[in-house]
Design a protein around this motif. Structure first.
Motif, PDB file in Angstrom:
ATOM      1  N   VAL A 117       0.851  -1.188   0.000  1.00  0.00           N
ATOM      2  CA  VAL A 117       0.000   0.000   0.000  1.00  0.00           C
ATOM      3  C   VAL A 117       0.885   1.235   0.000  1.00  0.00           C
ATOM      4  O   VAL A 117       1.924   1.265   0.661  1.00  0.00           O
ATOM      5  CB  VAL A 117      -0.921   0.020   1.243  1.00  0.00           C
ATOM      6  N   PHE A 118       0.475   2.258  -0.741  1.00  0.00           N
ATOM      7  CA  PHE A 118       1.203   3.520  -0.706  1.00  0.00           C
ATOM      8  C   PHE A 118       0.215   4.667  -0.859  1.00  0.00           C
ATOM      9  O   PHE A 118      -0.925   4.475  -1.295  1.00  0.00           O
ATOM     10  CB  PHE A 118       2.271   3.578  -1.809  1.00  0.00           C
ATOM     11  N   GLY A 119       0.652   5.853  -0.492  1.00  0.00           N
ATOM     12  CA  GLY A 119      -0.206   7.025  -0.581  1.00  0.00           C
ATOM     13  C   GLY A 119       0.142   8.032   0.496  1.00  0.00           C
ATOM     14  O   GLY A 119       1.011   7.792   1.335  1.00  0.00           O
ATOM     15  N   ARG A 120      -0.550   9.167   0.474  1.00  0.00           N
ATOM     16  CA  ARG A 120      -0.290  10.221   1.452  1.00  0.00           C
ATOM     17  C   ARG A 120      -1.354  10.287   2.534  1.00  0.00           C
ATOM     18  O   ARG A 120      -1.116  10.816   3.613  1.00  0.00           O
ATOM     19  CB  ARG A 120      -0.181  11.572   0.737  1.00  0.00           C
ATOM     20  N   THR A 121      -2.544   9.768   2.250  1.00  0.00           N
ATOM     21  CA  THR A 121      -3.628   9.743   3.232  1.00  0.00           C
ATOM     22  C   THR A 121      -4.347   8.406   3.138  1.00  0.00           C
ATOM     23  O   THR A 121      -4.218   7.686   2.142  1.00  0.00           O
ATOM     24  CB  THR A 121      -4.642  10.875   2.978  1.00  0.00           C
ATOM     25  N   SER A 122      -5.106   8.084   4.174  1.00  0.00           N
ATOM     26  CA  SER A 122      -5.853   6.823   4.160  1.00  0.00           C
ATOM     27  C   SER A 122      -6.890   6.801   3.042  1.00  0.00           C
ATOM     28  O   SER A 122      -7.087   5.784   2.374  1.00  0.00           O
ATOM     29  CB  SER A 122      -6.540   6.612   5.514  1.00  0.00           C
ATOM     30  N   LYS A 123      -7.555   7.940   2.830  1.00  0.00           N
ATOM     31  CA  LYS A 123      -8.580   7.999   1.790  1.00  0.00           C
ATOM     32  C   LYS A 123      -7.978   7.914   0.394  1.00  0.00           C
ATOM     33  O   LYS A 123      -8.623   7.440  -0.541  1.00  0.00           O
ATOM     34  CB  LYS A 123      -9.397   9.284   1.939  1.00  0.00           C
ATOM     35  N   GLY A 124      -6.753   8.389   0.262  1.00  0.00           N
ATOM     36  CA  GLY A 124      -6.114   8.374  -1.051  1.00  0.00           C
ATOM     37  C   GLY A 124      -5.125   7.243  -1.226  1.00  0.00           C
ATOM     38  O   GLY A 124      -4.332   7.246  -2.171  1.00  0.00           O
TER      39      GLY A 124
ATOM     40  N   LYS B 169      -5.871   0.863   7.408  1.00  0.00           N
ATOM     41  CA  LYS B 169      -6.593   1.244   8.625  1.00  0.00           C
ATOM     42  C   LYS B 169      -5.653   1.856   9.659  1.00  0.00           C
ATOM     43  O   LYS B 169      -5.987   2.836  10.325  1.00  0.00           O
ATOM     44  CB  LYS B 169      -7.293   0.023   9.224  1.00  0.00           C
ATOM     45  N   HIS B 170      -4.455   1.277   9.764  1.00  0.00           N
ATOM     46  CA  HIS B 170      -3.491   1.746  10.769  1.00  0.00           C
ATOM     47  C   HIS B 170      -2.595   2.871  10.254  1.00  0.00           C
ATOM     48  O   HIS B 170      -1.717   3.328  10.987  1.00  0.00           O
ATOM     49  CB  HIS B 170      -2.612   0.574  11.225  1.00  0.00           C
ATOM     50  N   ARG B 171      -2.797   3.265   8.988  1.00  0.00           N
ATOM     51  CA  ARG B 171      -1.991   4.324   8.357  1.00  0.00           C
ATOM     52  C   ARG B 171      -0.497   3.994   8.396  1.00  0.00           C
ATOM     53  O   ARG B 171       0.359   4.865   8.564  1.00  0.00           O
ATOM     54  CB  ARG B 171      -2.238   5.677   9.037  1.00  0.00           C
ATOM     55  N   ASP B 172      -0.184   2.730   8.227  1.00  0.00           N
ATOM     56  CA  ASP B 172       1.210   2.295   8.339  1.00  0.00           C
ATOM     57  C   ASP B 172       2.099   2.886   7.258  1.00  0.00           C
ATOM     58  O   ASP B 172       3.278   3.174   7.506  1.00  0.00           O
ATOM     59  CB  ASP B 172       1.288   0.763   8.288  1.00  0.00           C
ATOM     60  N   PHE B 173       1.574   3.048   6.066  1.00  0.00           N
ATOM     61  CA  PHE B 173       2.394   3.573   4.974  1.00  0.00           C
ATOM     62  C   PHE B 173       2.831   5.007   5.253  1.00  0.00           C
ATOM     63  O   PHE B 173       3.850   5.462   4.738  1.00  0.00           O
ATOM     64  CB  PHE B 173       1.634   3.489   3.642  1.00  0.00           C
ATOM     65  N   ILE B 174       2.066   5.715   6.072  1.00  0.00           N
ATOM     66  CA  ILE B 174       2.448   7.073   6.471  1.00  0.00           C
ATOM     67  C   ILE B 174       3.391   7.021   7.668  1.00  0.00           C
ATOM     68  O   ILE B 174       4.448   7.655   7.676  1.00  0.00           O
ATOM     69  CB  ILE B 174       1.201   7.910   6.826  1.00  0.00           C
ATOM     70  N   VAL B 175       3.007   6.235   8.670  1.00  0.00           N
ATOM     71  CA  VAL B 175       3.792   6.149   9.905  1.00  0.00           C
ATOM     72  C   VAL B 175       5.197   5.622   9.634  1.00  0.00           C
ATOM     73  O   VAL B 175       6.193   6.203  10.079  1.00  0.00           O
ATOM     74  CB  VAL B 175       3.073   5.248  10.932  1.00  0.00           C
TER      75      VAL B 175
END
Length: 242
Positions: A3-10, A40-46
């Motif tokens: 998974v990649f992206g800047r926000t969960s929705k995107g 769900k956990h926003r891991d790609f951001i964290v």
């Protein structure tokens, strides 16, 4: 899959064609559940943000160290090398910060992988889907000829680690093949994984891994399945075994 992206929705979930070809629908569902756990956990951001900390520390250490050397060289013979000494001390401290934060970042990525595994089990209510998928993926990666990818921390399994996990069990196949039939049964494989999980060498090596060892993830999924069978796996305690 990753998974990649800047926000969960995107966020964007990418699935490799090889995974779609090698896994059945149930196993793919388990993998997708794992990746949705990352969303769900926003891991790609964290993970991206945390991984930047050791990088910054490393760049500071290199810059200060070279600055210290340059300062010391330019002042050689003048007796004014105090600044160079201070800069070198700062560089050493920055390197220590780099090492420490790297280990902490790796610890975080392993933890987030376990959370995603648990979430997949909860979402699908069939932990064996992901368990079977992890086994196939780990074995497939272990025989893949390609070099480990620089972004392997974002994959569902680390190619370099998969080679080690599978090779170690295969090398000790005779030890775990209790009935000496040349094939590791499900129970024998489970015992092998339990033995590997207790290995002090493996515990030390795990400090430098981006993912928990495959057998450790499978054992956790087995524990979750046991809780499901006894009715003890509820939404309030999804991550009890992490």
């Amino acid at each position: 899959a990753f998974v990649f992206g800047r926000t969960s929705k995107g966020a964007t979930l990418a699935v490799h064609q090889g995974l779609l070809q090698r896994l059945n629908e149930d196993e793919i569902e388990g993998v997708i559940g794992h990746e949705l756990g990352h969303v769900k956990h926003r891991d790609f951001i964290v993970v991206t943000m945390i991984s930047a900390i050791p990088l910054v520390a490393y760049l500071i250490a290199r810059a200060v160290l070279w600055g210290g050397y340059a300062s010391g060289y330019s002042r050689r013979g003048s007796g004014k090398n105090n600044n160079a000494g201070v800069l070198i001390i700062i560089a050493v401290v920055a390197y220590l910060v780099y090492i420490l934060t790297t280990l902490l970042a790796l610890r975080l990525t392993r933890l987030r992988e376990s959370y995603a595994d648990a979430y997949s089990a909860f979402l699908t209510q069939r932990p064996r889907e992901l368990e079977s998928a992890l086994t196939k993926i780990a074995y497939g990666l272990s025989i893949a000829p390609g070099e480990p990818h620089g972004a392997r921390a974002f994959f569902i399994e680390d190619p370099a680690q998969a080679k080690q996990d599978v090779a170690r069990i295969i090398d000790q196949k005779s030890k775990y093949d209790l009935d000496h039939d040349g094939v590791l049964s499900e129970r024998e494989l489970e015992l092998a994984m339990e033995a590997e999980a207790k290995s002090n060498w493996r515990k030390a090596a795990e400090l430098f891994m981006t993912h928990p060892p495959t057998y450790k993830r499978i054992l956790m999924l087995r524990e979750i399945e046991q809780d499901m069978n006894t009715g003890n796996f509820q939404q309030s305690n999804i991550y009890k075994h992490v």
